[in-house]
Scaffold this active site. Sequence first.
Site, PDB file in Angstrom:
ATOM      1  N   SER A 699      38.182  49.554  36.515  1.00 14.15           N
ATOM      2  CA  SER A 699      38.264  50.541  37.136  1.00 14.15           C
ATOM      3  C   SER A 699      38.508  52.252  36.427  1.00 14.15           C
ATOM      4  CB  SER A 699      39.939  50.096  37.119  1.00 14.15           C
ATOM      5  OG  SER A 699      40.443  50.442  35.458  1.00 14.15           O
ATOM      6  N   LYS A 742      50.293  50.324  34.734  1.00 15.13           N
ATOM      7  CA  LYS A 742      49.610  51.507  34.417  1.00 15.13           C
ATOM      8  C   LYS A 742      50.206  52.342  35.306  1.00 15.13           C
ATOM      9  CE  LYS A 742      44.941  49.925  35.440  1.00 15.13           C
ATOM     10  NZ  LYS A 742      43.710  50.089  36.547  1.00 15.13           N
TER      11      LYS A 742
END
Length: 796
Positions: A699, A742
């Site tokens: 990511s 996140k």
Amino acid sequence: MLQYLKKIKGVSFMKTIKLPVVVTRGIFILPSTSKTIEFGRVKSKNALDASADLYNNQIVVVSQESPLEEEPNLEHLFYLGTVADLSVKKVWKDGTISVELNYNQKIKIDEFVEEDNIIYAIGSVFEDKLPKTDAQKTKIKEALEELQEKHSFNTSELLLVFNENDFNKLNSLIYQIIDKMPLVSLNTKLLLIQSTSILEKLELLKELIINRPKSTIKLNNNLNNNSTVDSEINKKLKDKMDKQQKEYYLREKMRIIKEELDDENSDASQLDKYKKRLEEEPFPESVKEKILSSIKRIETMQPGSAEVNVERNYVDWMMSIPWWEQSEDIDDLKYAQEILEKHHFGLKKVKERIIEYLAVKQKTKSLKGPIITFVGPPGVGKTSLARSIAEALGKKFVKVSLGGVKDESEIRGHRKTYVGSMPGRIIQALKRAKVKNPLFLLDEIDKMASDNRGDPASAMLEVLDPEQNKEFSDHYIEEPYDLSTVMFIATANYIENIPEALYDRMEIINLSSYTEIEKMHIAKDYLTKKILEEDQLTEDELRFTDEAYDEIIKYYTREAGVRQLERHLATIARKFIVKLLNGEITNLVVTREVVVQYLGKHIFEHTSKEEESQVGVVTGLAYTQFGGDILPIEVSTYNGKGNLTLTGKLGEVMKESATIALTYVKANHEKFGISKDKFDDIDIHIHVPEGAVPKDGPSAGITLTTALISALSKQPVSKDFGMTGEITLRGNVLPIGGLREKSISAARSGLKHILIPSKNVKDIEDVPQEVQDVLKITPVSKYEDVYEIIFKNNNQ
């Protein structure tokens, strides 16, 4: 009265000692031997307890002058004894104590004293003298050869030890040989202990051999010959034991017979109870037949045989398994909701799914369907959720830990013919539950492993599959057991580790890590109340401020759940109790300062955003086992030949992401205002700080691309931006996982704006509202969108 061994010629005594005493009736024990003796008199039992508690299991053993005297005076005890170590102690039903004594030293007793109904000996231990000169050794060898040649006594073992020059062992061996000889008088044993040289002991051995079986040796005119052997008893025992030995033998034999009779009677009584239960209670017919068959075998077998124990254990197990007993379920969805809310904060979707499952169960009256499996990191409440479901349904709760199970027999049991066999964990847990419809928690089902002993996952398939578990087969009970009324719930940490066949039958419910706000609510509403109740404190005595909770959560824990948080709260409570009981304080309000005072310096430091916007520095977003965190990425360029250097302990996936990002920037250099020739004249260094921490994952693509463009074009990136998403060679932004974690870490670190893949828009609803209120979340589908936001719009 015999006060024996006041002086021993040529002996040097060691230091004076004081030890508790046990008194025997005419039994005198030799050094280097061991014996099991039974004691019933109060003073002796007290001495045994004192020896175990205070004297490192050491005790003095002496004999009384007259075996018939029940409570001998101290003056009627021999002043010569042995020091023994207690090694085995058993208390019989009649109160007597049987101990195994290992005798290692001789003691000359100067004085007996009685304190607290315990006799103590004060005296000095002394040791035998070993031969030092060749002349002494020659005499010993001659004595051994004389025993062999003239008296037909086999001294081969003694000679072997003599030839090895091991005189300590030779000395011990002589004691052991004489100890095993029949009808050695008490007087002879006393003289043997008085003797300090090996040669003297061999002379005594010769006398015993010559004069058997009437051997008695007088003791230097200091010892009366009071060990006369009754002729009638000698005849009964065929010249093999004296009066005292016979008494001990008969007492021991009577005790053993009594124990055996008691065991047999209790077995018979228990079997009768089992037969009565079989008649009165609704056991399945096939189960009754198996149990009755085993009972008949027990009744026809020799008591005490190994087969009896096998059959008895089998009957005990079969009678204790719940074949028909069931608890009554509670079918009240409102009550279930109240229980879930009472014990767990948040977890809205999880609670909704549980209520849906219970609603279907209540409607269909069936447990068929997927097995609920809670998946999440440690400490997020998987086990406690299962307990709450059991409470909401009124079911018994049993837990089986499957972590590390490698053997199929752990699930299905061992066949009863094996030594120590028993049912598998499933049947064992049902026995604990005492009902056939409990809630069964299969904890850490992802931690099972297979090896050459079988595949436990295959056995679990029979347990969990509704089409198979109606006739679950355990190797031990050898009778199909219906598990269809059992409600199974499983837990796991990692989905990918769950065996595929089991995963196909599971309904996965993910429990993600808690946010800091959720942790604070849990600490205030659940953990603190629990700790105060356990420690019997009131809120007036101990109170935590919100700042204290925040301090502990941010700087003393790094976890997905709340276990470490609970430990730190409990630590503060314990330290407060110490001060409270010492009278230092009467109450405490826990603030940030108090937390640091009680818990010490910070354990963790959360990564914060950059203080200034910089060229080549971009903030990425990471997902860890403890939740989320930000991940600064640094890019620097310098004169070179177009080489790429990667540092920061990056994994293979992240290295590939960096290569793809550089290739994409090179292929689209014109769009980003970067000269093509520049790539040939410089080297590029990409670094991810905290080099000791491994980093990997797919990511970081758009973060690496942005950092490269910033470094090559010398354009700074705003410190308020964070981003996550993988990139392809065509510039497409691919979806990621862990958006909730996140986003939480981005808000915690002070970021104001994050970029996410457009395919993750559906996950924004999982982000807590308090995070969405302070964090702008922008979806992007291509890297051009990222470039537009970061470099064009932001610089205008």
